[in-house]
Motif scaffolding. Structure first.
Motif, PDB file in Angstrom:
ATOM      1  N   UNK A  28      10.941  52.123   7.150  1.00 34.07           N
ATOM      2  CA  UNK A  28      12.191  52.772   7.549  1.00 34.07           C
ATOM      3  C   UNK A  28      12.449  52.602   9.046  1.00 34.07           C
ATOM      4  N   UNK A  29      11.411  52.701   9.844  1.00 35.26           N
ATOM      5  CA  UNK A  29      11.570  52.522  11.292  1.00 35.26           C
ATOM      6  C   UNK A  29      11.980  51.089  11.609  1.00 35.26           C
ATOM      7  N   UNK A  30      11.324  50.109  10.991  1.00 40.37           N
ATOM      8  CA  UNK A  30      11.696  48.711  11.205  1.00 40.37           C
ATOM      9  C   UNK A  30      13.129  48.457  10.753  1.00 40.37           C
ATOM     10  N   UNK A  31      13.528  49.047   9.638  1.00 36.92           N
ATOM     11  CA  UNK A  31      14.904  48.901   9.167  1.00 36.92           C
ATOM     12  C   UNK A  31      15.907  49.499  10.137  1.00 36.92           C
ATOM     13  N   UNK A  32      15.551  50.616  10.761  1.00 40.32           N
ATOM     14  CA  UNK A  32      16.425  51.218  11.766  1.00 40.32           C
ATOM     15  C   UNK A  32      16.606  50.320  12.973  1.00 40.32           C
ATOM     16  N   UNK A  33      15.512  49.688  13.424  1.00 37.73           N
ATOM     17  CA  UNK A  33      15.607  48.755  14.544  1.00 37.73           C
ATOM     18  C   UNK A  33      16.497  47.566  14.200  1.00 37.73           C
ATOM     19  N   UNK A  34      16.352  47.053  13.007  1.00 34.40           N
ATOM     20  CA  UNK A  34      17.187  45.923  12.588  1.00 34.40           C
ATOM     21  C   UNK A  34      18.654  46.348  12.532  1.00 34.40           C
ATOM     22  N   UNK A  35      18.928  47.551  12.050  1.00 33.16           N
ATOM     23  CA  UNK A  35      20.306  48.039  11.991  1.00 33.16           C
ATOM     24  C   UNK A  35      20.882  48.223  13.388  1.00 33.16           C
ATOM     25  N   UNK A  36      20.063  48.676  14.334  1.00 33.31           N
ATOM     26  CA  UNK A  36      20.544  48.836  15.708  1.00 33.31           C
ATOM     27  C   UNK A  36      20.879  47.502  16.365  1.00 33.31           C
TER      28      UNK A  36
END
Length: 50
Positions: A28-36
């Motif tokens: 989830x954290x990696x996905x948040x970084x990709x979304x940012x």
């Protein structure tokens, strides 16, 4: 599949409840970084083509 995910999720050690929870949290954290990163890029290029 394990060889692919081991470098990305180094603290997940086998299949256990703690490892599962840690893997989900890291994903989830990696996905948040990709979304940012890709969210603003998509909006920038979408406005230019519209």
């Amino acid at each position: 599949m394990t060889r692919l995910w081991n470098p990305l999720l180094p603290w997940v050690d086998g299949i256990s409840l703690g490892g599962y929870v840690l893997g989900v949290a890291e994903t989830l954290i990696y996905g948040g970084f990709v979304a940012l990163i890709f969210g603003p890029l998509f909006n920038f290029f979408a406005e230019r083509t519209a």
